[in-house]
Enzyme design. Sequence first.
Site, PDB file in Angstrom:
ATOM      1  CG  HIS A 121     -35.312 -42.405 -10.532  1.00 26.66           C
ATOM      2  ND1 HIS A 121     -34.502 -43.489 -10.290  1.00 26.66           N
ATOM      3  CD2 HIS A 121     -34.817 -41.785 -11.634  1.00 26.66           C
ATOM      4  CE1 HIS A 121     -33.548 -43.520 -11.210  1.00 26.66           C
ATOM      5  NE2 HIS A 121     -33.714 -42.499 -12.036  1.00 26.66           N
ATOM      6  CD  GLU A 170     -35.086 -42.420 -16.120  1.00 30.08           C
ATOM      7  OE1 GLU A 170     -34.126 -41.787 -16.547  1.00 30.08           O
ATOM      8  OE2 GLU A 170     -35.286 -42.627 -14.911  1.00 30.08           O
TER       9      GLU A 170
HETATM   10  P1  PGA Z   1     -28.316 -42.407 -16.481  1.00 32.72           P
HETATM   11  O1  PGA Z   1     -29.521 -42.217 -15.460  1.00 32.72           O
HETATM   12  O2  PGA Z   1     -28.415 -41.293 -17.504  1.00 32.72           O
HETATM   13  O3  PGA Z   1     -27.080 -42.293 -15.636  1.00 32.72           O
HETATM   14  O4  PGA Z   1     -28.474 -43.733 -17.121  1.00 32.72           O
HETATM   15  C1  PGA Z   1     -30.796 -41.800 -15.877  1.00 32.72           C
HETATM   16  C2  PGA Z   1     -31.730 -41.723 -14.706  1.00 32.72           C
HETATM   17  O5  PGA Z   1     -31.664 -42.588 -13.814  1.00 32.72           O
HETATM   18  O6  PGA Z   1     -32.562 -40.814 -14.635  1.00 32.72           O
END
Ligand code: PGA
Length: 238
Positions: free
Chosen positions: A86, A158
């Site tokens: 992540h 992401e």
């Molecule tokens: P968020 O986070 O939905 O709060 O933007 C997503 C993530 O970091 O997996």
Amino acid sequence: MKLVVGNQKAYLKRDEVLDFIEKTKNYDCSETIICPSSVYLDLYLDKSNYIVGSQDVGERPLGATTGEISADQLNSIGVAYSLVGHSERRKNQHETGPMLINKINRLFENDITPILCIGETQEEKELNVTKDVIGKQIMEVFDGLDQTKLEKIIIAYEPIWSIGTGLIPTNEEIEDTITYIKDLIVDKYDKRVAVLYGGSVNKGNIDELNKIDLVDGYLIGGASTKVEEFLYIMSKCE
Ligand code: PGA
């Protein structure tokens, strides 16, 4: 159907977790993956019908690694998925490609599905190098793994600038990037993997995001800690 993965990060205290479980327990959560803090994995496994994932895994097997959580331990309590790499961990814990390879190997040994997170910064987006960045993030890990197992990996795309900010790419941008990811993995590794989108997914944008057929599901941070919002998103992804 789209896969829904909730990443509750370190947002909730124990009583809030119990409240979340209680308030969602009458809904069908059996196809939704929830990744709570490690200290609450057992609570979800014991008291809910979510599929349970961890937010991270140690690089090494069982043994003398104080503070780590090994994949063998996760497997022994029934954890089925684990986030890997992540962006918050890449940044704060300085996780690198070789470390992610070790983590994914431990997960493979324990039949836990890795969800490999990738994404570009705001600066990289502005420099127009998104595809170079995420291509490298994929290849530096995929090249070091047993090629017969690559299909078991789920990718979570992401954009870092989108996480927790309320900003999201346009559908065209998401589609373009996810097409690139899927094509790269077919061309270079001859494998098809599922790709999730993550970054500020919420009840206000889920209908629009759902128009992108290529997206296989969502990795949801903040909104996965809010009962009504999470249930709403789940209902839109059935
Ligand atoms: P968020 O986070 O939905 O709060 O933007 C997503 C993530 O970091 O997996």
